[in-house]
Design a protein around this motif. Structure first.
Motif, PDB file in Angstrom:
ATOM      1  N   LYS A   1      19.324  15.289  96.170  1.00  0.00           N
ATOM      2  CA  LYS A   1      20.558  14.627  96.053  1.00  0.00           C
ATOM      3  C   LYS A   1      21.739  15.140  96.857  1.00  0.00           C
ATOM      4  CE  LYS A   1      19.816  12.841  91.166  1.00  0.00           C
ATOM      5  NZ  LYS A   1      20.541  12.772  89.760  1.00  0.00           N
ATOM      6  N   ASP A   2      21.353  16.458  97.327  1.00  0.00           N
ATOM      7  CA  ASP A   2      22.181  17.309  98.197  1.00  0.00           C
ATOM      8  C   ASP A   2      22.414  16.467  99.318  1.00  0.00           C
ATOM      9  OD1 ASP A   2      22.934  19.163  96.350  1.00  0.00           O
ATOM     10  OD2 ASP A   2      21.856  20.822  97.263  1.00  0.00           O
ATOM     11  N   THR A   3      23.597  16.564  99.906  1.00  0.00           N
ATOM     12  CA  THR A   3      23.930  15.781 101.431  1.00  0.00           C
ATOM     13  C   THR A   3      24.046  16.788 102.331  1.00  0.00           C
ATOM     14  OG1 THR A   3      26.367  15.855 100.565  1.00  0.00           O
ATOM     15  CG2 THR A   3      25.159  13.761 100.147  1.00  0.00           C
ATOM     16  N   HIS A   4      24.290  18.261 102.118  1.00  0.00           N
ATOM     17  CA  HIS A   4      24.341  19.229 103.070  1.00  0.00           C
ATOM     18  C   HIS A   4      23.205  20.066 103.093  1.00  0.00           C
ATOM     19  CE1 HIS A   4      28.803  18.565 103.834  1.00  0.00           C
ATOM     20  NE2 HIS A   4      28.745  18.055 102.376  1.00  0.00           N
ATOM     21  N   TYR A   5      22.457  19.988 104.088  1.00  0.00           N
ATOM     22  CA  TYR A   5      21.263  20.938 104.270  1.00  0.00           C
ATOM     23  C   TYR A   5      21.735  22.383 104.177  1.00  0.00           C
ATOM     24  CZ  TYR A   5      22.223  21.178 109.323  1.00  0.00           C
ATOM     25  OH  TYR A   5      22.815  21.513 110.671  1.00  0.00           O
ATOM     26  N   VAL A   6      20.800  23.368 103.716  1.00  0.00           N
ATOM     27  CA  VAL A   6      21.009  24.554 103.806  1.00  0.00           C
ATOM     28  C   VAL A   6      20.173  25.301 104.938  1.00  0.00           C
ATOM     29  CG1 VAL A   6      21.494  24.771 101.417  1.00  0.00           C
ATOM     30  CG2 VAL A   6      19.101  24.794 102.186  1.00  0.00           C
ATOM     31  N   GLU A   7      19.142  24.646 105.363  1.00  0.00           N
ATOM     32  CA  GLU A   7      18.406  25.244 106.773  1.00  0.00           C
ATOM     33  C   GLU A   7      17.922  24.172 107.552  1.00  0.00           C
ATOM     34  OE1 GLU A   7      15.331  28.516 105.959  1.00  0.00           O
ATOM     35  OE2 GLU A   7      16.510  29.180 104.122  1.00  0.00           O
ATOM     36  N   LYS A   8      17.474  24.403 108.797  1.00  0.00           N
ATOM     37  CA  LYS A   8      16.629  23.505 109.603  1.00  0.00           C
ATOM     38  C   LYS A   8      15.885  24.091 110.691  1.00  0.00           C
ATOM     39  CE  LYS A   8      20.006  23.072 113.520  1.00  0.00           C
ATOM     40  NZ  LYS A   8      20.799  22.108 114.362  1.00  0.00           N
ATOM     41  N   LEU A   9      14.789  23.595 110.817  1.00  0.00           N
ATOM     42  CA  LEU A   9      13.907  24.103 111.749  1.00  0.00           C
ATOM     43  C   LEU A   9      13.482  22.960 112.792  1.00  0.00           C
ATOM     44  CD1 LEU A   9      11.793  26.472 112.075  1.00  0.00           C
ATOM     45  CD2 LEU A   9      10.124  25.336 110.760  1.00  0.00           C
ATOM     46  N   ASP A  10      13.774  23.620 113.910  1.00  0.00           N
ATOM     47  CA  ASP A  10      13.613  22.751 115.076  1.00  0.00           C
ATOM     48  C   ASP A  10      11.875  23.001 115.719  1.00  0.00           C
ATOM     49  OD1 ASP A  10      13.584  21.133 117.375  1.00  0.00           O
ATOM     50  OD2 ASP A  10      15.285  22.113 118.457  1.00  0.00           O
ATOM     51  N   LEU A  11      11.503  21.581 115.821  1.00  0.00           N
ATOM     52  CA  LEU A  11      10.289  21.878 116.154  1.00  0.00           C
ATOM     53  C   LEU A  11       9.636  21.674 117.518  1.00  0.00           C
ATOM     54  CD1 LEU A  11       8.669  19.017 113.567  1.00  0.00           C
ATOM     55  CD2 LEU A  11       8.588  21.495 113.290  1.00  0.00           C
ATOM     56  N   SER A  12      10.853  21.720 118.372  1.00  0.00           N
ATOM     57  CA  SER A  12      10.670  21.911 119.928  1.00  0.00           C
ATOM     58  C   SER A  12       9.818  23.083 120.314  1.00  0.00           C
ATOM     59  CB  SER A  12      11.968  21.913 120.564  1.00  0.00           C
ATOM     60  OG  SER A  12      12.919  22.923 120.117  1.00  0.00           O
ATOM     61  N   GLY A  13       9.960  24.096 119.538  1.00  0.00           N
ATOM     62  CA  GLY A  13       9.147  25.471 119.562  1.00  0.00           C
ATOM     63  C   GLY A  13       7.879  25.458 118.890  1.00  0.00           C
TER      64      GLY A  13
ATOM     65  N   THR B   1      12.710  18.997 101.298  1.00  0.00           N
ATOM     66  CA  THR B   1      12.458  18.822 102.933  1.00  0.00           C
ATOM     67  C   THR B   1      12.356  17.454 103.603  1.00  0.00           C
ATOM     68  OG1 THR B   1      10.942  20.868 102.587  1.00  0.00           O
ATOM     69  CG2 THR B   1      10.984  19.724 104.700  1.00  0.00           C
ATOM     70  N   CYS B   2      13.034  17.379 104.366  1.00  0.00           N
ATOM     71  CA  CYS B   2      13.163  16.106 105.086  1.00  0.00           C
ATOM     72  C   CYS B   2      12.771  16.029 106.511  1.00  0.00           C
ATOM     73  CB  CYS B   2      14.523  15.363 104.992  1.00  0.00           C
ATOM     74  SG  CYS B   2      15.190  15.165 103.412  1.00  0.00           S
ATOM     75  N   LEU B   3      11.959  15.391 107.167  1.00  0.00           N
ATOM     76  CA  LEU B   3      11.383  15.380 108.654  1.00  0.00           C
ATOM     77  C   LEU B   3      12.247  14.145 109.196  1.00  0.00           C
ATOM     78  CD1 LEU B   3       9.759  16.404 110.891  1.00  0.00           C
ATOM     79  CD2 LEU B   3       8.160  14.462 110.249  1.00  0.00           C
ATOM     80  N   CYS B   4      13.423  14.663 109.969  1.00  0.00           N
ATOM     81  CA  CYS B   4      14.418  14.003 110.660  1.00  0.00           C
ATOM     82  C   CYS B   4      14.505  13.860 111.971  1.00  0.00           C
ATOM     83  CB  CYS B   4      15.660  13.959 110.027  1.00  0.00           C
ATOM     84  SG  CYS B   4      15.998  13.745 108.580  1.00  0.00           S
ATOM     85  N   GLY B   5      13.824  13.095 112.866  1.00  0.00           N
ATOM     86  CA  GLY B   5      13.627  13.090 114.193  1.00  0.00           C
ATOM     87  C   GLY B   5      12.567  14.300 114.473  1.00  0.00           C
ATOM     88  N   ASN B   6      12.556  15.143 115.189  1.00  0.00           N
ATOM     89  CA  ASN B   6      11.858  16.521 115.381  1.00  0.00           C
ATOM     90  C   ASN B   6      12.250  17.635 114.695  1.00  0.00           C
ATOM     91  OD1 ASN B   6      13.734  16.638 117.314  1.00  0.00           O
ATOM     92  ND2 ASN B   6      12.437  17.575 118.796  1.00  0.00           N
ATOM     93  N   THR B   7      12.917  17.544 113.673  1.00  0.00           N
ATOM     94  CA  THR B   7      13.556  18.870 113.045  1.00  0.00           C
ATOM     95  C   THR B   7      13.067  18.571 111.474  1.00  0.00           C
ATOM     96  OG1 THR B   7      15.239  18.890 114.783  1.00  0.00           O
ATOM     97  CG2 THR B   7      15.640  19.879 112.623  1.00  0.00           C
ATOM     98  N   LEU B   8      12.991  19.585 111.018  1.00  0.00           N
ATOM     99  CA  LEU B   8      12.835  19.656 109.220  1.00  0.00           C
ATOM    100  C   LEU B   8      14.085  20.348 108.636  1.00  0.00           C
ATOM    101  CD1 LEU B   8       9.341  21.447 109.017  1.00  0.00           C
ATOM    102  CD2 LEU B   8       9.935  18.972 108.444  1.00  0.00           C
ATOM    103  N   PHE B   9      14.743  19.449 107.996  1.00  0.00           N
ATOM    104  CA  PHE B   9      15.888  19.846 107.112  1.00  0.00           C
ATOM    105  C   PHE B   9      15.538  20.187 105.676  1.00  0.00           C
ATOM    106  CE2 PHE B   9      17.356  17.468 110.798  1.00  0.00           C
ATOM    107  CZ  PHE B   9      18.516  18.165 111.359  1.00  0.00           C
ATOM    108  N   PHE B  10      16.211  21.260 105.152  1.00  0.00           N
ATOM    109  CA  PHE B  10      15.924  21.830 103.662  1.00  0.00           C
ATOM    110  C   PHE B  10      17.238  21.780 103.005  1.00  0.00           C
ATOM    111  CE2 PHE B  10      13.237  23.960 106.941  1.00  0.00           C
ATOM    112  CZ  PHE B  10      11.901  23.720 106.211  1.00  0.00           C
TER     113      PHE B  10
END
Length: 395
Positions: A57-69, A43-52
């Motif tokens: 080592k992967d460069t392509h995320y499988v899911e993301k969760l926008d924290l604006s909600g 899990t990476c917290l990039c900006g205000n979004t969680l990328f999974f």
């Protein structure tokens, strides 16, 4: 516990390089609102979004969760098969997501980063080390700069100063968007359920309300300005209002007090803190200033010629205790209202022997006592004449 290193694992132009800056990353177990089992994802917290990602080592995320909600974040005290694991419940507008950190320290740090990105403020209710608090402050500054750089005029909510508002602005006015207004009302239900905000078109206003009916129910009402002055609530039967305060009062009255203005009290610090560097290792540490009261300045001595209040109070008390004194409004009780009976005046020269009078020749009291009065001199002469006449008659 040290934070996980923040690294970009793809070259320039890769998928990871196109994401917002990464503030924190690590493995978390995630279970979304529609998922039955948890998955261990990087899990990476990039900006205000969680990328999974499937792994680190992967460069392509499988899911993301926008924290604006974002709505709330709380601890989940239920037990896990891993006794050291610590769970979190991340509540969003569209459901709850359960996250599991490796241990309690990791969970506290994830909470600190999430709160810092969502609220743009370092939370003060978490148990963190001084170095971790400083790291969160840097994240808040970076996220603020990033949002200012990526904000466009069409997406930014209009400022209240750009609207030609008439009269005073109600305290429930917030310069937020429709989504931000809903999140704010849902996160702070005890502060009211109705707020005034800029409209989406930038030329009108809007009122956002929230009520509970098997969940949150939001309503939005447009408020426009009239050319002849005042405002109007654009509903089926328009409600004219003279001022924005009347707009809020009208909605409170129409709903029999069910809608109440949103008044959020901003927190203030209770102690004075400052950051300083350690002389030995150079690490910056947050200190709390002492809260002891400042020493009082010494009192200045009274000026010459200033009447002594203690002397006046003593004279006043002594006069008030005298049995023959009468109180007069506005006049200190110092002198008797009736003359006291006089006793025969003794010879002043006798008093000068028995009374301890200073021997200074300049003392006026000494001159007054040693010199007999004219009345005493006349009485002595008359007494001498009477004694001589009596002696003569006896002879």
């Amino acid at each position: 516990m040290a934070a996980a290193p923040v690294k970009q694992r793809s070259g320039p132009g890769g998928p990871r390089a196109q994401l917002p800056p990464c503030y924190y990353e690590g493995y978390l177990e995630k279970r979304g609102p529609k998922e039955k089992v948890s998955r261990r994802l990087w899990t990476c917290l990039c900006g205000n979004t969680l990328f999974f990602f499937n792994n680190a080592k992967d460069t392509h995320y499988v899911e993301k969760l926008d924290l604006s909600g974002f709505v709330s974040l709380k601890d989940d005290c239920s037990r896990d098969r891993n006794l050291e694991a610590a769970r979190l419940i991340l509540r969003m507008r569209d459901g709850e997501t359960k996250l599991t950190a490796p241990n309690l320290e990791s969970r506290e740090l994830w909470k600190g980063f999430l709160y810092s990105v969502v609220d743009l403020n370092v939370p003060g209710c978490l148990t963190l080390l001084p170095g971790q608090v400083q790291m969160l402050r840097e994240v808040v500054d970076k996220e603020r700069s990033r949002r200012r750089a990526t904000r466009t005029p069409t997406r930014a909510p209009p400022s209240p100063l750009s609207l030609p508002l008439l009269g005073e602005i109600p305290p429930c006015f917030r310069p937020v968007s429709r989504t931000e207004a809903e999140v704010m009302l849902e996160r702070h239900p005890d502060c009211g359920n109705m707020l005034l905000r800029p409209g989406r078109d930038g030329s009108s206003l809007a009122v956002t309300t929230r009520q509970d009916l098997n969940g949150s129910v939001f309503r939005h009402y447009r408020v426009t300005q009239r050319e002849q002055g005042g405002y109007v609530i654009d509903v089926e039967n328009p409600i004219p209002c003279a001022t924005l305060h009347d707009v809020i009062d009208a909605l409170v009255e129409k709903t029999a007090g069910t809608l109440q203005p949103f008044l959020l009290e901003e927190p203030y610090e209770e102690n004075i803190t400052y950051v300083s560097a350690n002389d030995e290792n150079g690490e910056r540490i947050l200190h709390c200033a002492p809260s002891s009261p400042l020493p009082k300045a010494p009192a200045l001595p009274p000026k010459q010629g200033t009447p002594n209040p203690a002397l006046h109070s003593h004279t006043h008390i002594h006069a008030r205790k005298h049995p023959n004194c009468s109180a007069s409004p506005g006049v200190p009780e110092r002198w008797p209202s009736k003359p006291l009976p006089r006793s025969p005046a003794p010879d002043r020269r006798i008093l000068s022997v028995t009374s301890p009078v200073p021997s200074s020749p300049t003392n006026p009291m000494r001159r007054l006592i040693l010199s007999p009065s004219p009345l005493a001199h006349t009485l002595n002469e008359e007494l001498k004449l009477k004694l001589e006449k009596r002696r003569t008659s006896q002879e």
